[in-house]
Motif scaffolding. Structure first.
Motif, short mmCIF file in Angstrom:
data_model
loop_
_atom_site.label_atom_id
_atom_site.label_comp_id
_atom_site.label_asym_id
_atom_site.label_seq_id
_atom_site.Cartn_x
_atom_site.Cartn_y
_atom_site.Cartn_z
N UNK A 26 31.89 34.13 44.15
CA UNK A 26 32.29 34.79 42.91
C UNK A 26 32.72 36.23 43.19
N UNK A 27 31.99 36.85 44.12
CA UNK A 27 32.28 38.24 44.49
C UNK A 27 33.69 38.40 45.03
N UNK A 28 34.14 37.45 45.82
CA UNK A 28 35.47 37.55 46.42
C UNK A 28 36.58 37.32 45.39
N UNK A 29 36.24 36.74 44.25
CA UNK A 29 37.24 36.49 43.22
C UNK A 29 37.50 37.72 42.36
N UNK A 30 36.53 38.64 42.34
CA UNK A 30 36.68 39.84 41.51
C UNK A 30 37.75 40.76 42.10
N UNK A 31 38.70 41.15 41.27
CA UNK A 31 39.74 42.08 41.71
C UNK A 31 39.23 43.50 41.48
N UNK A 52 42.09 37.61 30.53
CA UNK A 52 42.27 36.62 29.45
C UNK A 52 43.34 35.61 29.83
N UNK A 53 44.39 36.08 30.48
CA UNK A 53 45.51 35.20 30.85
C UNK A 53 45.19 34.31 32.05
N UNK A 54 44.40 34.84 32.98
CA UNK A 54 44.22 34.14 34.26
C UNK A 54 42.79 33.65 34.52
N UNK A 55 41.83 34.23 33.84
CA UNK A 55 40.43 33.90 34.11
C UNK A 55 39.87 34.64 35.31
N UNK A 56 40.69 35.53 35.91
CA UNK A 56 40.26 36.28 37.10
C UNK A 56 39.61 37.60 36.65
N UNK A 57 38.33 37.81 37.00
CA UNK A 57 37.65 39.03 36.57
C UNK A 57 38.10 40.26 37.36
N UNK A 58 38.01 41.42 36.73
CA UNK A 58 38.39 42.68 37.38
C UNK A 58 37.25 43.68 37.28
N UNK A 59 37.19 44.53 38.27
CA UNK A 59 36.22 45.62 38.29
C UNK A 59 37.00 46.90 38.54
N UNK A 227 38.04 39.70 53.30
CA UNK A 227 38.67 38.48 52.79
C UNK A 227 39.71 38.89 51.75
N UNK A 228 40.96 38.57 52.00
CA UNK A 228 42.04 38.92 51.07
C UNK A 228 41.87 38.16 49.76
N UNK A 229 41.92 38.88 48.67
CA UNK A 229 41.73 38.30 47.35
C UNK A 229 43.09 37.94 46.75
N UNK A 230 43.38 36.64 46.56
CA UNK A 230 44.68 36.25 45.99
C UNK A 230 44.89 36.80 44.59
N UNK A 231 43.79 37.07 43.89
CA UNK A 231 43.90 37.63 42.55
C UNK A 231 44.49 39.02 42.54
#
Length: 257
Positions: A26-31, A52-59, A227-231
């Protein structure tokens, strides 16, 4: 009993490992977005819409561009750097800390802002005795601070108001000086005064664009995370979509040169 006890321990260890793996995934998915303070309110809207559009969380980490630059050089694990200028992103690119060259996502606008409704709101009035403190962001680390200094120089006001200048570490702290009344007046970004949080507070006037160098705000993808985050790429691309541009324009930025 021993067997049962060992089985229980093994089960708990497995659960903990799975939980750890899940958390890491989950940590690697956070942008993680390092963003200049002038972009704080606009970034809240941008990340909320993107998630909201992608479901990808941001910090989001907010500070002056100069401080964020220093953190990134030291290896801070950010995915993107959304700066208030091109200087710092270009420096990171030269040091091969970015995935690509910086790109301008918006052009900033400087304003003069006060909470005092009776205070004259113009550059010529900055020398008045009733104005004892003028807030600006630190020109050494904050591009909007550099722009404010350029304005004062152009209007030959530096000598007459230098004792009044109060420096914030970033636009965010500069705003605190103004809104709290610690400074009677100050320079900030238009994106701040038109935000929902600040709209209707005090009064402000736009500074002529010809009085300072264009505030070209640059964004760059970083190499800091293992790890490169695609998000990260998706959020980068989102900034340049019509939806992203509309949000930036609503916050007082220009998206066209």
């Amino acid at each position: 009993m021993k067997c049962t006890h060992r089985s229980t321990i093994f089960y708990l260890v497995c659960v903990m490992l799975l939980a750890s793996c899940r958390t890491q995934e989950e940590e690697t998915k956070i942008v993680r977005v390092a963003t200049a303070a002038n972009m704080q309110f606009a970034m809240e809207q941008l990340t909320t819409t993107f998630t909201k559009n992608t479901g990808i969380p941001c910090e989001v980490v907010v500070s002056s561009s100069g401080k964020l630059y220093a953190q990134i050089r030291e290896g801070a694990p950010y995915d993107l750097f959304v700066s208030a200028d091109l200087k710092y992103p270009n420096e990171l690119h030269k040091k091969k800390l970015t995935r690509s060259a910086p790109k301008v996502y918006a052009y900033g606008q400087l304003v003069l802002w006060t909470m005092n409704d009776t205070l004259p709101l113009s550059l010529d009035q900055l020398t008045l005795n009733q104005i004892r403190h003028i807030a600006i962001a630190n020109p050494k680390t904050a591009p909007y601070g550099r722009a404010a200094k350029e304005v004062l120089k152009r209007h030959t006001l530096v000598a007459s108001v230098s004792d009044k200048l109060v420096y914030g570490e970033s636009i965010a702290q500069t705003n605190q000086f103004i809104t709290s009344g610690a400074a009677e007046i100050g320079f900030t970004s238009k994106s701040v005064v038109v935000s929902n949080e600040m709209k209707g507070k005090g009064k402000w006037v736009v500074i002529n664009n010809n009085d300072y160098s264009p505030i070209k705000q640059g964004v760059v993808l970083l190499n800091n995370r293992k790890i490169k985050n695609p998000g990260a790429q998706k959020f980068y691309d989102f900034l340049f979509t019509e939806e992203g541009k509309n949000i930036l324009q609503n916050f007082g930025y220009s998206v066209y040169e």
